[in-house]
Enzyme design. Structure first.
Site, PDB file in Angstrom:
ATOM      1  N   ASP A  98       9.836  -1.481   0.959  1.00 56.62           N
ATOM      2  CA  ASP A  98       8.655  -0.690   1.258  1.00 56.62           C
ATOM      3  C   ASP A  98       7.947  -1.375   2.420  1.00 56.62           C
ATOM      4  OD1 ASP A  98       6.531   1.216   0.920  1.00 56.62           O
ATOM      5  OD2 ASP A  98       5.397  -0.335  -0.126  1.00 56.62           O
TER       6      ASP A  98
ATOM      7  N   ASP B   6       4.102  -0.727   3.703  1.00 58.27           N
ATOM      8  CA  ASP B   6       2.686  -1.045   3.514  1.00 58.27           C
ATOM      9  C   ASP B   6       2.483  -1.873   2.249  1.00 58.27           C
ATOM     10  OD1 ASP B   6       2.208   0.520   5.737  1.00 58.27           O
ATOM     11  OD2 ASP B   6       1.791   2.326   4.573  1.00 58.27           O
TER      12      ASP B   6
END
Length: 266
Positions: free
Chosen positions: A10, A12
Site C-alpha cells: 500500500d 499512503d
C-alpha cells in the site's frame, strides 16, 4: 517471506506519510460540511479510521455520509468541488490534498524505504497497490516512481472496473501483472480495509503497519503480524537471506508432495 515471490505495498501510510495529509484534508472537508448542515457531532479521527481510511475516495465519502444518515446525489467524477454531491465532496477534498502536497512535498518513511531496499536485494518483486488516484503524483514527488514497474491505483481501478479495497481485486490484479498468484505474494498495509483485502484474497502473508489505528484492529482484520515500522523486518530478513535454504531438487532434502516452497508463508 523469502519463500514468496513479491511484496505488494500500500502507499499512503505504508511507504509515504501521505495518510497524514489525507487525514488533514478529510478533516477540513467534513468539519466544514457537517457544520454547514447543523450536525452537532463533530468529525474526528475515529470517523476517518472507521469510514474512510484505505477506501477509494468516493467510497469514503459515501461511508462517512451514511454514518451520519446523510444521503446526497452521486453526481459524476467531473463535478466541481463546490457541488454537494458524493463526487463533488470527494473532489473538494482532493483540492486540499493536492495543494498541501504541492506546497510541502513528501518523503518516504525511512524504515519503509530501507525495507523496500532489503526486499529488492533479497530478490523479491515489488508493486504498489493504492486506492488513491494520486498515487502516481505521490510516488513522483517522493522520488520513488522508477522503483515500481507495477502501480495499481485508483485511476487504473476505475478505468478497468476493478473493485477497490476491502475487496481483494486490486491486489489480485497487481499479482497477476507480476505473473504471480496471490499465495506467492506479501501484502503490506496500514488500513483495516487493506488488511481485509489481503486476507480475503488469500495472500501468502499479510503484514500490518500500525500508524495509529491500533495493532489489535489490524490483527482482527486478518494481519499475520503487526509492527510499528517496517524497519523491524530488515535485520531478520537480511539474516534469513544469508541462510542457505533447502533445495527441493536435492535428494537429501525431505520432500512433501503437498508442500510448495514458492507458496510457503511460514
Amino acid at each position: 517471506m523469502l519463500g514468496l515471490r513479491a511484496v505488494l505495498f500500500d502507499l499512503d501510510g505504508v511507504i509515504t506519510p501521505t495518510a497524514e495529509i489525507h487525514m488533514h484534508a478529510w478533516a477540513k472537508l467534513f468539519s466544514a460540511y457537517l457544520a454547514s448542515r447543523g450536525d452537532t457531532s463533530p468529525y474526528t479521527d475515529d470517523d476517518y479510521f472507521a469510514h474512510i481510511d484505505g477506501r477509494p475516495r468516493y467510497d469514503g465519502v459515501r461511508a462517512m455520509l451514511a454514518s451520519r444518515g446523510i444521503v446526497l446525489p452521486e453526481g459524476s467524477p467531473s463535478d466541481a468541488p463546490e457541488l454537494d454531491t458524493v463526487c463533488g465532496l470527494g473532489n473538494r477534498k482532493n483540492t486540499v490534498f493536492t495543494a498541501v502536497l504541492e506546497e510541502d512535498g513528501i518523503a518516504a518513511y525511512p524504515g519503509s524505504l530501507a525495507f523496500l531496499d532489503a526486499v529488492v536485494a533479497a530478490g523479491l518483486d515489488v508493486a504498489v497497490v493504492s486506492s488513491s488516484k494520486n498515487a502516481e503524483v505521490v510516488l513522483t514527488a517522493a522520488g520513488l516512481r522508477d522503483r515500481f514497474d507495477v502501480v495499481m491505483d485508483g485511476v487504473v481501478a476505475a478505468r478497468e472496473g476493478i473493485a477497490g479495497k476491502p475487496a481483494p481485486d486490486t491486489y489480485v490484479e497487481a499479482a497477476r501483472l507480476l505473473g504471480l498468484t496471490p499465495r506467492q505474494c506479501v501484502v503490506v498495509e496500514d488500513a483495516h480495509s487493506g488488511v481485509e483485502a489481503g486476507r480475503r484474497g488469500d495472500f501468502g502473508l499479510v503484514l500490518g503497519v500500525d500508524r495509529g489505528i491500533g495493532a489489535q484492529v489490524l490483527l482482527d482484520a486478518g494481519a499475520d503480524i503487526v509492527v510499528d515500522d517496517l524497519d523491524e523486518f530488515i535485520a531478520p530478513l537480511a539474516e534469513a537471506a544469508r541462510t542457505p535454504r533447502p533445495d527441493p531438487a536435492d535428494p537429501q532434502t525431505p520432500t512433501d508432495p503437498h508442500h510448495d516452497l514458492s507458496e510457503d508463508h511460514a
